[in-house]
Design an enzyme around this catalytic site. Structure first.
Site, short mmCIF file in Angstrom:
data_model
loop_
_atom_site.label_atom_id
_atom_site.label_comp_id
_atom_site.label_asym_id
_atom_site.label_seq_id
_atom_site.Cartn_x
_atom_site.Cartn_y
_atom_site.Cartn_z
N LYS A 118 1.09 -1.51 0.01
CA LYS A 118 -0.11 0.41 0.03
C LYS A 118 1.19 0.97 -0.15
O LYS A 118 0.84 2.07 -0.88
CB LYS A 118 -0.99 0.20 1.38
CG LYS A 118 -2.39 -0.94 1.16
CD LYS A 118 -2.80 -0.84 2.48
CE LYS A 118 -3.86 -2.48 1.93
NZ LYS A 118 -4.13 -2.80 3.24
N GLN B 118 -5.40 -1.92 9.68
CA GLN B 118 -5.14 -2.80 8.81
C GLN B 118 -6.01 -4.25 9.76
O GLN B 118 -5.68 -4.30 11.47
CB GLN B 118 -3.67 -2.96 8.47
CG GLN B 118 -3.57 -5.07 7.42
CD GLN B 118 -4.06 -4.80 6.72
OE1 GLN B 118 -4.14 -3.62 6.35
NE2 GLN B 118 -4.54 -6.52 5.74
N ASP C 170 -11.96 2.44 3.94
CA ASP C 170 -12.10 1.52 3.60
C ASP C 170 -13.30 1.23 3.18
O ASP C 170 -13.78 -0.15 3.11
CB ASP C 170 -11.92 1.06 5.09
CG ASP C 170 -10.36 -0.25 4.74
OD1 ASP C 170 -10.19 -1.48 4.07
OD2 ASP C 170 -9.43 -0.50 5.86
N1 GUN Z 1 -7.85 -6.85 5.79
C1 GUN Z 1 -7.64 -7.53 4.95
N2 GUN Z 1 -8.31 -7.17 3.83
C2 GUN Z 1 -9.12 -6.02 4.41
C3 GUN Z 1 -8.76 -4.40 4.03
O1 GUN Z 1 -9.95 -3.78 2.89
N3 GUN Z 1 -8.77 -3.24 4.81
C4 GUN Z 1 -8.59 -3.60 5.77
N4 GUN Z 1 -7.84 -2.26 6.85
N5 GUN Z 1 -8.09 -4.50 6.37
C5 GUN Z 1 -8.18 -5.71 5.72
#
Ligand code: GUN
Length: 295
Positions: A55, A99, A122
């Site tokens: 990311k 996350q 998100d």
């Molecule tokens: N962990 C796995 N997929 C995601 C996601 O799309 N967003 C977040 N914040 N954590 C994750």
């Protein structure tokens, strides 16, 4: 080998990231504003560390500011909430992603609800969940948004198509169903308690598989010519002992039956991060009262 049936998420996401980088440059030049994404990682889960590194790299490549906050696994919940309060108040931060999964002593829902809905890239905050369900402008979760982009690119108008979403998670299944309803599909959400899942899947023009069970959906469950979006990313041990990634769909069986299918890896996965950057750009534009780019 390339097969016209295989939906290339790597290529599509690279183009989307290029487009986003162009919008970021234009926003900087015209308004002196640089979108900023803050990512919070608590603990040392290796898969999460890989996601967060990727990311960061993609955010910087798109010309955005990336703010990383890596906290030890035993960080108290209060500290995480205080960090989020600071990020909510920081004008350089337009998007906040915590996350998941979080360590067990932290209440994930409380953390999600602490994020300013305007910065919730998100799309997990109940305000955004509700806005999406009501058909209003919302921050839309990245994996379903990326899946929808691939579907529209392949199929054009989705209205009237039968869509079956296998899986009912808050992150993928439920928002995916909402997006497909908005596109005027006839949507069925199947899950672990669904009776005769094969028969349900066989009705679908569009299958979205998001169950997290390696190769659970078999080729003979599919309607010939259907479009398959495989959200699963499962690490399995092959017959020769090597590790590999497979989706929730038995790809080799599905390929000759489906009209189009996303591979794993290289399908939906890269779309998720591209859509995170898209959401950050949109959040930034909205927070500054600037025109929201159509991406
Ligand atoms: N962990 C796995 N997929 C995601 C996601 O799309 N967003 C977040 N914040 N954590 C994750």
């Amino acid at each position: 080998m390339t097969d016209a049936k295989i939906i290339d998420g790597n290529l599509f996401s690279a183009r989307l990231r290029d487009t986003l980088a162009g919008h970021v440059r234009a926003m900087k030049d015209a308004h002196g504003v640089t979108p900023g994404l803050a990512v919070v990682l608590v603990g040392e889960d290796p898969a999460s560390q890989v996601y967060v590194r990727t990311k960061h790299k993609r955010t910087v490549e798109a010309g955005m500011n990336s703010f990383e906050h890596a906290l030890p696994a035993d960080t108290p919940e209060d500290r995480v909430l205080a960090l989020i309060a600071g990020l909510n108040a920081d004008p350089a931060v337009h998007g906040i992603l915590v996350q998941l999964p979080l360590p067990r002593h932290i209440d994930s829902q409380k953390v999600i609800e602490a994020i300013d809905p305007a910065k919730d890239v998100d799309g997990f905050h109940p305000i955004n969940v509700g806005r999406l369900a009501a058909g209003l402008d919302a921050m839309v979760p990245c994996t379903p948004l990326g899946s929808l982009m691939l579907l529209k690119d392949r199929l054009g108008r989705l209205a009237g198509l039968d869509a079956v979403v296998v899986g009912r998670s808050n992150i993928v299944g439920k928002p995916m169903a909402q997006l497909l309803i908005k596109e005027s599909c006839t949507v069925t959400v199947a899950h672990s308690q669904t009776r005769d899942l094969a028969a349900v899947v066989r009705r679908a023009d569009i299958v979205v598989a998001a169950v997290g069970k390696p190769e659970m959906i078999r080729g003979d469950w599919l309607k010939p010519g259907c479009t398959v979006i495989d959200v699963g990313i499962n690490r399995v041990t092959a017959a020769d002992g090597s590790k590999k990634l497979v989706g929730d769909v038995a790809f080799a069986e599905a390929l000759p039956v489906a009209g189009a299918i996303t591979p794993v890896p290289g399908g939906v996965g890269p779309m998720t991060i591209a859509c995170l950057l898209r959401n950050t750009l949109v959040a930034c534009a909205r927070q500054h009262g600037l025109p929201v780019p159509e991406v």
